[in-house]
Write a protein that holds these residues in place. Sequence first.
Motif, PDB file in Angstrom:
ATOM      1  N   THR A  87      48.638  44.358  39.589  1.00  0.00           N
ATOM      2  CA  THR A  87      47.874  44.198  38.353  1.00  0.00           C
ATOM      3  C   THR A  87      48.337  42.925  37.647  1.00  0.00           C
ATOM      4  O   THR A  87      49.392  42.365  37.970  1.00  0.00           O
ATOM      5  CB  THR A  87      48.113  45.388  37.409  1.00  0.00           C
ATOM      6  N   THR A  88      47.543  42.484  36.670  1.00  0.00           N
ATOM      7  CA  THR A  88      47.918  41.278  35.911  1.00  0.00           C
ATOM      8  C   THR A  88      49.274  41.478  35.242  1.00  0.00           C
ATOM      9  O   THR A  88      50.113  40.569  35.242  1.00  0.00           O
ATOM     10  CB  THR A  88      46.850  40.957  34.851  1.00  0.00           C
ATOM     11  N   GLU A  89      49.509  42.654  34.678  1.00  0.00           N
ATOM     12  CA  GLU A  89      50.794  42.904  34.022  1.00  0.00           C
ATOM     13  C   GLU A  89      51.948  42.836  35.014  1.00  0.00           C
ATOM     14  O   GLU A  89      52.998  42.247  34.734  1.00  0.00           O
ATOM     15  CB  GLU A  89      50.779  44.270  33.330  1.00  0.00           C
ATOM     16  N   GLU A  90      51.749  43.417  36.210  1.00  0.00           N
ATOM     17  CA  GLU A  90      52.805  43.383  37.232  1.00  0.00           C
ATOM     18  C   GLU A  90      53.035  41.955  37.730  1.00  0.00           C
ATOM     19  O   GLU A  90      54.184  41.542  37.942  1.00  0.00           O
ATOM     20  CB  GLU A  90      52.428  44.289  38.409  1.00  0.00           C
ATOM     21  N   ARG A  91      51.951  41.187  37.904  1.00  0.00           N
ATOM     22  CA  ARG A  91      52.097  39.793  38.335  1.00  0.00           C
ATOM     23  C   ARG A  91      52.824  38.978  37.279  1.00  0.00           C
ATOM     24  O   ARG A  91      53.675  38.145  37.590  1.00  0.00           O
ATOM     25  CB  ARG A  91      50.715  39.175  38.612  1.00  0.00           C
ATOM     26  N   THR A  92      52.492  39.230  36.014  1.00  0.00           N
ATOM     27  CA  THR A  92      53.142  38.489  34.929  1.00  0.00           C
ATOM     28  C   THR A  92      54.627  38.814  34.873  1.00  0.00           C
ATOM     29  O   THR A  92      55.467  37.914  34.757  1.00  0.00           O
ATOM     30  CB  THR A  92      52.462  38.808  33.584  1.00  0.00           C
ATOM     31  N   ARG A  93      54.956  40.104  34.986  1.00  0.00           N
ATOM     32  CA  ARG A  93      56.382  40.501  34.955  1.00  0.00           C
ATOM     33  C   ARG A  93      57.132  39.879  36.137  1.00  0.00           C
ATOM     34  O   ARG A  93      58.254  39.372  35.973  1.00  0.00           O
ATOM     35  CB  ARG A  93      56.497  42.030  34.984  1.00  0.00           C
ATOM     36  N   ALA A  94      56.521  39.887  37.327  1.00  0.00           N
ATOM     37  CA  ALA A  94      57.171  39.286  38.501  1.00  0.00           C
ATOM     38  C   ALA A  94      57.385  37.789  38.290  1.00  0.00           C
ATOM     39  O   ALA A  94      58.432  37.234  38.665  1.00  0.00           O
ATOM     40  CB  ALA A  94      56.323  39.531  39.752  1.00  0.00           C
ATOM     41  N   ARG A 153      45.825  26.513  29.526  1.00  0.00           N
ATOM     42  CA  ARG A 153      47.110  25.791  29.486  1.00  0.00           C
ATOM     43  C   ARG A 153      47.551  25.567  28.048  1.00  0.00           C
ATOM     44  O   ARG A 153      48.720  25.713  27.717  1.00  0.00           O
ATOM     45  CB  ARG A 153      47.001  24.451  30.222  1.00  0.00           C
ATOM     46  N   ALA A 154      46.596  25.219  27.185  1.00  0.00           N
ATOM     47  CA  ALA A 154      46.922  25.001  25.772  1.00  0.00           C
ATOM     48  C   ALA A 154      47.428  26.283  25.121  1.00  0.00           C
ATOM     49  O   ALA A 154      48.311  26.254  24.265  1.00  0.00           O
ATOM     50  CB  ALA A 154      45.688  24.477  25.027  1.00  0.00           C
ATOM     51  N   ARG A 155      46.889  27.420  25.543  1.00  0.00           N
ATOM     52  CA  ARG A 155      47.356  28.700  25.000  1.00  0.00           C
ATOM     53  C   ARG A 155      48.767  29.032  25.495  1.00  0.00           C
ATOM     54  O   ARG A 155      49.545  29.665  24.789  1.00  0.00           O
ATOM     55  CB  ARG A 155      46.393  29.827  25.371  1.00  0.00           C
ATOM     56  N   LEU A 156      49.074  28.605  26.715  1.00  0.00           N
ATOM     57  CA  LEU A 156      50.375  28.956  27.303  1.00  0.00           C
ATOM     58  C   LEU A 156      51.481  27.968  26.983  1.00  0.00           C
ATOM     59  O   LEU A 156      52.658  28.329  27.031  1.00  0.00           O
ATOM     60  CB  LEU A 156      50.261  29.097  28.823  1.00  0.00           C
ATOM     61  N   LEU A 191      49.761  38.615  25.743  1.00  0.00           N
ATOM     62  CA  LEU A 191      49.062  38.478  24.473  1.00  0.00           C
ATOM     63  C   LEU A 191      48.299  37.158  24.407  1.00  0.00           C
ATOM     64  O   LEU A 191      47.159  37.101  23.956  1.00  0.00           O
ATOM     65  CB  LEU A 191      50.075  38.571  23.319  1.00  0.00           C
ATOM     66  N   PHE A 192      48.910  36.087  24.917  1.00  0.00           N
ATOM     67  CA  PHE A 192      48.279  34.766  24.871  1.00  0.00           C
ATOM     68  C   PHE A 192      47.055  34.668  25.776  1.00  0.00           C
ATOM     69  O   PHE A 192      46.157  33.883  25.508  1.00  0.00           O
ATOM     70  CB  PHE A 192      49.297  33.674  25.266  1.00  0.00           C
ATOM     71  N   HIS A 196      41.328  36.706  28.737  1.00  0.00           N
ATOM     72  CA  HIS A 196      40.899  36.225  30.051  1.00  0.00           C
ATOM     73  C   HIS A 196      41.279  37.191  31.171  1.00  0.00           C
ATOM     74  O   HIS A 196      40.959  36.937  32.321  1.00  0.00           O
ATOM     75  CB  HIS A 196      41.529  34.858  30.341  1.00  0.00           C
ATOM     76  N   THR A 197      42.001  38.258  30.842  1.00  0.00           N
ATOM     77  CA  THR A 197      42.475  39.180  31.887  1.00  0.00           C
ATOM     78  C   THR A 197      41.839  40.554  31.784  1.00  0.00           C
ATOM     79  O   THR A 197      42.100  41.400  32.607  1.00  0.00           O
ATOM     80  CB  THR A 197      44.009  39.331  31.804  1.00  0.00           C
ATOM     81  N   SER A 198      41.030  40.796  30.743  1.00  0.00           N
ATOM     82  CA  SER A 198      40.445  42.124  30.585  1.00  0.00           C
ATOM     83  C   SER A 198      39.112  42.232  31.327  1.00  0.00           C
ATOM     84  O   SER A 198      38.548  41.264  31.750  1.00  0.00           O
ATOM     85  CB  SER A 198      40.256  42.438  29.110  1.00  0.00           C
TER      86      SER A 198
END
Length: 198
Positions: A87-94, A153-156, A191-192, A196-198
Amino acid sequence: MTTARTSPARVRLAPQVRREQIIGAAQRLYADRPYDQVSTAELAAAAGVARGLINHYFENKRELFLEAMRQSVLMPVAPLPDAHDRTTEERTRATVEWILDAATTYGQAWVNASGAANLHGDSDIQAIVDEADDRAARLVLDAIGLPDDAHLRARLRPMAALTKAVCREWLQRKTFTRDEAATLITSSILLFVEEHTS
C-alpha cells in the motif's frame, strides 16, 4: 646510536583518487567545525598532502568546502526498497526506513552539512542544499509510486527540512527513538501527498 628519522614516502595516486581523498578529509573536518574555523593547512594535513596540492585540485578553500558540502548533502544510499506490491502507506514507511538507514551511516556529516545553509546563509550553499532537497523529493516520489510532477515535488521539498530536523533530534539530541522518527516523517509525507494517493 642515533636513528635517522624518515618521512613516510608519498604515494602517487590517480588525480581523481587524490581529489576524493582531499574531499573526504574536508568532510570529516567540516562535520565537526564550521568553515571559518578550518584552515587550508589543516585540510592539507588531514588529507596527507602538501598545502599546494589543495590549490592544485581546487581553486581555493571555498571551492573545496562547496564540493565537500555537495557530496555530504547528496547522501549515498542503498538501492531503493522494492515495495511495488504494498500500500502507499507501507511503501512510504519502507522509503523512510531506507532514508533513516542512510542517515545512520552518513548521519553526522549529512545533518551538519544539510544545516550549513542556515548557519552560513550563503546563496551558493543554499543552491547545493536546494539541489539535494529536490533530488530527495524525486526519489521519494519514485519510491512511493507517484509521478515526478513539479507540483508534487514542490509539496515534498519542505519535507527535507523536517526530515533533517527530526534526524538531528534522533541522532544528536536523542530526543526521538528511530521508530518515533520514522513514524513522524512517514505521517508527514502522507499528509503532503494525500490528495494524490486516495
